[in-house]
Structures are given as structure tokens and as C-alpha cells.
Design a protein around this motif. Structure first.
Motif, PDB file in Angstrom:
ATOM      1  N   GLN A  93      -3.355   2.256  -9.363  1.00  0.00           N
ATOM      2  CA  GLN A  93      -3.052   1.573  -8.108  1.00  0.00           C
ATOM      3  C   GLN A  93      -1.955   0.516  -8.268  1.00  0.00           C
ATOM      4  O   GLN A  93      -1.294   0.158  -7.293  1.00  0.00           O
ATOM      5  N   ARG A  94      -1.770   0.062  -9.489  1.00  0.00           N
ATOM      6  CA  ARG A  94      -0.771  -0.986  -9.737  1.00  0.00           C
ATOM      7  C   ARG A  94       0.083  -0.571 -10.937  1.00  0.00           C
ATOM      8  O   ARG A  94      -0.438  -0.380 -12.036  1.00  0.00           O
ATOM      9  N   LEU A  95       1.400  -0.448 -10.708  1.00  0.00           N
ATOM     10  CA  LEU A  95       2.315   0.021 -11.742  1.00  0.00           C
ATOM     11  C   LEU A  95       3.454  -0.983 -11.919  1.00  0.00           C
ATOM     12  O   LEU A  95       4.230  -1.237 -11.001  1.00  0.00           O
ATOM     13  N   VAL A  96       3.546  -1.561 -13.124  1.00  0.00           N
ATOM     14  CA  VAL A  96       4.570  -2.565 -13.428  1.00  0.00           C
ATOM     15  C   VAL A  96       5.496  -2.001 -14.497  1.00  0.00           C
ATOM     16  O   VAL A  96       5.064  -1.753 -15.633  1.00  0.00           O
ATOM     17  N   LEU A  97       6.754  -1.810 -14.151  1.00  0.00           N
ATOM     18  CA  LEU A  97       7.755  -1.229 -15.064  1.00  0.00           C
ATOM     19  C   LEU A  97       8.956  -2.159 -15.203  1.00  0.00           C
ATOM     20  O   LEU A  97      10.105  -1.723 -15.279  1.00  0.00           O
ATOM     21  N   ARG A  98       8.704  -3.442 -15.264  1.00  0.00           N
ATOM     22  CA  ARG A  98       9.784  -4.435 -15.361  1.00  0.00           C
ATOM     23  C   ARG A  98      10.532  -4.332 -16.692  1.00  0.00           C
ATOM     24  O   ARG A  98       9.965  -3.987 -17.722  1.00  0.00           O
ATOM     25  N   ASN A  99      11.828  -4.709 -16.611  1.00  0.00           N
ATOM     26  CA  ASN A  99      12.654  -4.861 -17.814  1.00  0.00           C
ATOM     27  C   ASN A  99      12.662  -3.597 -18.685  1.00  0.00           C
ATOM     28  O   ASN A  99      12.338  -3.621 -19.874  1.00  0.00           O
ATOM     29  N   ASN A 100      13.027  -2.500 -18.063  1.00  0.00           N
ATOM     30  CA  ASN A 100      13.223  -1.253 -18.796  1.00  0.00           C
ATOM     31  C   ASN A 100      14.644  -0.741 -18.536  1.00  0.00           C
ATOM     32  O   ASN A 100      15.514  -1.505 -18.094  1.00  0.00           O
ATOM     33  N   ALA A 108       8.544  11.634  -9.978  1.00  0.00           N
ATOM     34  CA  ALA A 108       7.326  11.268 -10.698  1.00  0.00           C
ATOM     35  C   ALA A 108       6.305  10.573  -9.798  1.00  0.00           C
ATOM     36  O   ALA A 108       5.093  10.692 -10.013  1.00  0.00           O
ATOM     37  N   PHE A 109       6.775   9.870  -8.791  1.00  0.00           N
ATOM     38  CA  PHE A 109       5.849   9.123  -7.943  1.00  0.00           C
ATOM     39  C   PHE A 109       4.893  10.039  -7.167  1.00  0.00           C
ATOM     40  O   PHE A 109       3.851   9.590  -6.713  1.00  0.00           O
ATOM     41  N   LEU A 115      -1.060   4.468  -5.350  1.00  0.00           N
ATOM     42  CA  LEU A 115      -0.352   3.228  -5.692  1.00  0.00           C
ATOM     43  C   LEU A 115      -0.326   2.255  -4.515  1.00  0.00           C
ATOM     44  O   LEU A 115      -0.053   2.637  -3.372  1.00  0.00           O
ATOM     45  N   GLN A 116      -0.595   0.979  -4.849  1.00  0.00           N
ATOM     46  CA  GLN A 116      -0.529  -0.091  -3.848  1.00  0.00           C
ATOM     47  C   GLN A 116       0.532  -1.127  -4.200  1.00  0.00           C
ATOM     48  O   GLN A 116       1.003  -1.841  -3.317  1.00  0.00           O
ATOM     49  N   GLU A 137       1.855   6.527   0.829  1.00  0.00           N
ATOM     50  CA  GLU A 137       1.395   5.980   2.110  1.00  0.00           C
ATOM     51  C   GLU A 137       0.515   4.755   1.945  1.00  0.00           C
ATOM     52  O   GLU A 137       0.281   4.022   2.912  1.00  0.00           O
ATOM     53  N   LYS A 138       0.001   4.514   0.738  1.00  0.00           N
ATOM     54  CA  LYS A 138      -0.850   3.355   0.495  1.00  0.00           C
ATOM     55  C   LYS A 138      -0.093   2.176  -0.116  1.00  0.00           C
ATOM     56  O   LYS A 138      -0.655   1.084  -0.259  1.00  0.00           O
ATOM     57  N   LEU A 139       1.164   2.383  -0.469  1.00  0.00           N
ATOM     58  CA  LEU A 139       1.934   1.335  -1.142  1.00  0.00           C
ATOM     59  C   LEU A 139       2.172   0.142  -0.210  1.00  0.00           C
ATOM     60  O   LEU A 139       2.627   0.301   0.915  1.00  0.00           O
ATOM     61  N   GLN A 140       1.859  -1.070  -0.727  1.00  0.00           N
ATOM     62  CA  GLN A 140       1.988  -2.287   0.072  1.00  0.00           C
ATOM     63  C   GLN A 140       3.129  -3.189  -0.411  1.00  0.00           C
ATOM     64  O   GLN A 140       3.747  -3.874   0.398  1.00  0.00           O
TER      65      GLN A 140
END
Length: 541
Positions: A93-100, A108-109, A115-116, A137-140
């Protein structure tokens, strides 16, 4: 021992001391078919099991990532990823891909439909293919800040029906086209700051009926995009500082009747039209810091009847005149920080702002004194911050100290003498920051809190004794003055009275002297004895 050969025949093995004998019996056709079918099933089942084992081995948490299957959170920060991983738990539900080093948003999504929250900030994104988020549709919340996006269109975010926060800060966007965000009906916060936006279509924000916060700061706008605001009737917070406009025209923010927070800082403003803030009756917070205003825009600010927080430092005005903030009766906090030309604050500068609770005057290097009574008449003043100015002393008559709860005076060139005795006596009863002496030399760097009245050079340490002496001296001066005035006004009469007094005194003295000479003390008794006093008959009376 009985075994079955590859043809399905039943074979028996007999062992003796000198030889091994094998005998096989050919089964019937029916039995043979049954055994072949069973063998085929076993092989098929084994193939499926091996395939599942291979998939299970491939799925998992990529190197450098933290995957929590209990909270459905995946964090891959600084993991050197160049694509979005597809081996994650599909239920995340929570995906963090910072600094790549991810360069694009691919298909892929589509594997992660729950995912929210997605953070793709600080990557190398150059573009976002159409329909990349079609199944989200659930992404906030979607954070795409600090990338290299130069363009987006009205299909870029297709499918994000639940999105409330979109962060596109620090990209290379140059233009906002018509209906760009119309497919985001629930969007509440849109951050477009630190881009290269120079043009905004009047209908660029059409459809954003729920938008509450908009960042347009640090772009290349040459004028306030007033026409674009007409469709943002629900907007509560607007940031448009650090742009290229130097003036605010009349009704610059028309259509933003519900705006509560407005930030126009660091914009190079030198002129504000008389009606620039007209209609903004709900504004509570205004930031005009770091501009080029040469005087306080008193009349212009007067339209903001509900303003509570004003930040107006780092401008070019040199003084605060009486009534500088006239009309701002609800003002509770004012911040004047870094006004390098500010030298003087007159008495009554805050005369209309009776609800002020906090006054911040910080880093105004030319501000050396406050006029007596400059802060008097503010019954709600609780916090007074006077850090990093040029105050050498502070008069007790500057403000009413009764309700003040906190006073900050650090980093001022304070001269510790008897004029600060009142402050020394107040340190223990009020929350006053540490005040260090700058002068005289013998007290340099010492804390005022550690000093005594004698250290400050006061003849009388007790303030009540000082008050009594001062009262006596003043009263004596007044009496002497009145006496002198009386003598001067009636000097002729006084002179005549004194002259008569002296002449009569001389005459009486002379007669008494002659009388004393004519009747000596020795003869006075004898003379009285020789003369009989004649009795006066009663009938003659």
C-alpha cells in the motif's frame, strides 16, 4: 524382490548363492493403461510444483530495500534502482523509491493496485507515459518532485480518481495547459513550485473543485495569474513568491474569497495598488517579507480586516510611523525580521492593534531604540522578541510589562548601567532570556542576571527609595518654582511691605531706647510708689 520396469511389467528377482534370476510377468492391457495414466499425472504435478517454486524464488524484496508484509510498506531509498521493481508483494500500500535512478514510469504499477502512497522523488524521471497510473484508483498521494519532467498532459494522471496530493516541485515544467488537472476531482494539494512556469492558461486549474493548497512559488511568472484563480473558489492557501512580478494590481487575487494564507515573499515587490487586496476578507496570514517596499502599505493592508499574522521584514522602510497598521484590529502576531534600514519605531506604531500577542523584531541592525511608549497600550502582548538588534538600553516606559510573559534580548550590544536596574529586578519574576553586557568594559560578557545594583553604578539599590527621593526632589522643585513666581509677580508689594516693616521697627526701637533712658530701672519702682492712683467713685461712672 518385485519391481516394475519402464514398460510397466511386474518383475521378480530371485537371489541364490551362485546366481541371480529375474522373471517378468507381462500385465494385461487394462492394467498397463492405468499405470501409464498415473505416471503421467505424477510428472504433470511435479512440473507445476517446480514452476511455482521458480516463481516463489523470483519474487521477493530487492537488494537495498526494506519490505514489510505486515504493514504492506516497501522502502527502497538509495538502492540504485533504475526501474520500478515488479517482484514486490502485490498487496503493498505504501511504496517509497526516493533517491534512485529510475528514468520512467513503466507498466510495473499495474501489479500493485492497492497502492495508497507513492514517492518517486529525487530520481531521473524524464517523462510519464500515458495511462501509467490507470489502475491506481486507490492512490491518494503521489510525489514526483526533484525529477526532470518537462511536460505533462491531461492524460498523464488518468485513473487517479482518489488522488488528494500531487507533488511536482523542482522539475522543468514551463507551461500549464487548459484542463491539465481536470481528471483529478479530489485533489486538495498541488505543488508546482520551483519549476520554469511562465504561462498558465486561464482554465488550467479547471475541475479542481476540492483544491485547498496551491504552490506556484519560484517560477518565471511576470505577472500575477489572476485569470487562473477564478476557478479556485475553494482555495485556502496560495504561495506565489519568488516570481518576476514587481507590483500587485487592483484585485490581484479576485475569486479567492476563501483564501486564508497568502505568501508573496521574495518577489521583488515595490508597488502595491490601493485595492490589491480588495475582497480578501477572510485572509488570516500574509507574508510580504523580502521585497522592496519602501514604506508600510498601511492603506492597502486596511482591507484585510481579519488578518492575524503579518510577516513584513527584509524590506526597505526605515521607520514605523504612528498608525502604521491601522485597521488591522485582529492582528495577533507581527514579524519584522531583517529590515536593514529600520531605525526608529514611533510611539503609537501599533496603536490600532490591541489584540497583538507577539511582536518579533529580529536582526534589524540599525534599530537602536524604541520610542518611549512605542509598545504601550497593548493589553494582550505576551511575547516580545528583540534579538540581534542594536539596542544598548531599554527603557521601562517602552511598554506595559505587567502581562508580558517572555522577553528575548540576546545578541544586542547592551550597556549595563543603572538604567537597566528595572530589568535586573524583573529577571527573576519574568521569563527573560539571558542578557549579556557589552559595555562597560569591566562588565563585558557578564550576564545581567548575576549583577547587583552596585555593579550597575546605582547609588540606591532599592527602587522604592529611589522613587521617594525622586518624588521629594520633584516636589521641592515645584514649590520653589511657585514661590519664585509669586515673589516675582508681587515683588512691588513685597518690597513696600518689607520697607514699612523695617521703618516701624526702627521707630519703635528708638522710642523704647529713649524711654529706657528717661526712666531707669532703679527709679521706676520709686516713682510708682510716690504717686497714688485716684479712685473713681462709682456714682461718676
Amino acid at each position: 524382490m518385485d519391481v516394475t520396469d519402464e514398460t510397466g511389467c511386474d518383475c521378480g528377482v530371485t537371489m541364490s548363492s551362485d546366481k541371480i534370476r529375474t522373471t517378468c510377468r507381462i500385465p494385461s492391457s487394462k492394467t498397463m493403461v492405468q499405470k501409464l495414466s498415473l505416471t503421467t499425472f505424477y510428472f504433470f504435478f511435479l512440473a507445476i510444483l517446480m514452476a511455482n517454486l521458480s516463481i516463489a524464488t523470483a519474487l521477493g524484496c530487492p537488494a537495498g530495500c526494506m519490505c514489510n508484509d505486515d504493514t504492506y510498506v516497501v522502502q527502497c531509498e538509495r538502492s540504485k534502482l533504475d526501474v520500478i521493481p515488479i517482484t514486490l508483494n502485490p498487496a503493498i500500500q505504501r511504496l517509497v523509491l526516493r533517491n534512485n535512478k529510475i528514468k520512467t514510469v513503466d507498466a510495473a504499477f499495474q501489479f500493485y493496485r492497492d497502492l495508497q502512497y507513492v514517492d518517486l522523488s529525487s530520481n531521473h524521471l524524464v517523462n510519464i507515459p500515458t495511462k501509467s497510473f490507470l489502475h491506481q484508483e486507490k492512490l491518494q498521494e503521489l510525489h514526483l518532485n526533484k525529477n526532470k519532467l518537462s511536460s505533462i498532459n491531461n492524460k498523464t494522471f488518468q485513473g487517479l480518481k482518489s488522488l488528494t496530493v500531487l507533488n511536482l516541485r523542482e522539475n522543468f515544467l514551463e507551461e500549464l495547459a487548459k484542463g491539465l488537472f481536470s481528471i483529478l476531482p479530489r485533489l486538495e494539494e498541488l505543488n508546482l513550485g520551483q519549476n520554469r512556469i511562465s504561462k498558465i492558461d486561464p482554465l488550467a486549474f479547471e475541475g479542481l473543485l476540492s483544491l485547498r493548497v496551491l504552490y506556484l512559488d519560484d517560477n518565471a511568472l511576470s505577472t500575477v495569474p489572476t485569470p487562473s484563480f477564478s476557478v479556485l473558489g475553494s482555495l485556502a492557501e496560495l504561495h506565489v513568491g519568488l516570481n518576476g512580478f514587481t507590483s500587485l494590481p487592483d484585485e490581484a487575487f479576485s475569486g479567492l474569497g476563501k483564501l486564508s494564507v497568502l505568501d508573496i515573499s521574495s518577489g521583488g515587490l515595490s508597488n502595491i495598488s490601493s485595492n490589491a487586496f480588495k475582497g480578501m476578507t477572510g485572509l488570516r496570514s500574509l507574508n510580504l517579507a523580502d521585497n522592496r517596499l519602501q514604506r508600510i502599505p498601511t492603506d492597502q493592508l486596511g482591507h484585510l480586516v481579519r488578518l492575524e499574522d503579518l510577516t513584513i521584514g527584509q524590506n526597505e522602510f526605515s521607520s514605523l510611523a504612528k498608525g502604521s497598521f491601522k485597521g488591522l484590529t485582529n492582528l495577533r502576531r507581527i514579524d519584522i525580521t531583517g529590515a536593514n534600514n529600520l531605525e526608529h519605531i514611533e510611539k503609537g506604531a501599533f496603536g490600532d492593534n490591541l489584540n497583538l500577542e507577539t511582536i518579533v523584531l529580529v536582526s534589524n541592525k540599525r534599530l537602536e531604540n524604541l520610542a518611549d511608549g512605542a509598545l504601550v497600550g497593548l493589553p494582550n502582548l505576551r511575547h516580545l522578541v528583540l534579538r540581534e538588534n542594536s539596542f544598548r538600553t531599554l527603557s521601562e516606559s517602552v511598554t506595559s510589562w505587567g502581562e508580558l510573559r517572555a522577553l528575548e534580548l540576546t545578541d544586542n550590544p547592551i550597556n549595563c548601567d543603572c538604567q537597566l536596574l528595572w530589568l535586573l529586578n524583573s529577571i527573576n519574576s519574568k521569563n527573560i532570556t539571558n542578557v549579556q553586557c557589552s559595555t562597560p568594559k569591566r562588565l563585558r560578557d557578564k550576564s545581567l542576571r548575576t549583577l547587583t545594583a552596585d555593579d550597575l553604578g546605582c547609588s540606591f539599590g532599592d527602587p522604592r527609595q529611589q522613587a521617594i527621593i525622586i518624588t521629594f526632589c520633584v516636589s521641592a522643585t515645584i514649590l520653589l518654582g511657585m514661590l519664585g513666581l509669586f515673589l516675582f509677580r508681587y515683588r512691588q508689594r513685597v518690597r513696600e511691605a518689607l520697607k514699612d516693616y523695617k521703618w516701624n521697627k526702627r521707630a519703635i526701637s528708638r522710642k523704647e531706647h529713649e524711654y529706657q533712658k528717661t526712666f531707669p530701672d532703679e527709679d521706676y519702682g520709686a516713682r510708682v510708689g510716690q504717686h497714688h492712683i485716684k479712685q473713681i467713685p462709682v456714682t461718676e461712672l
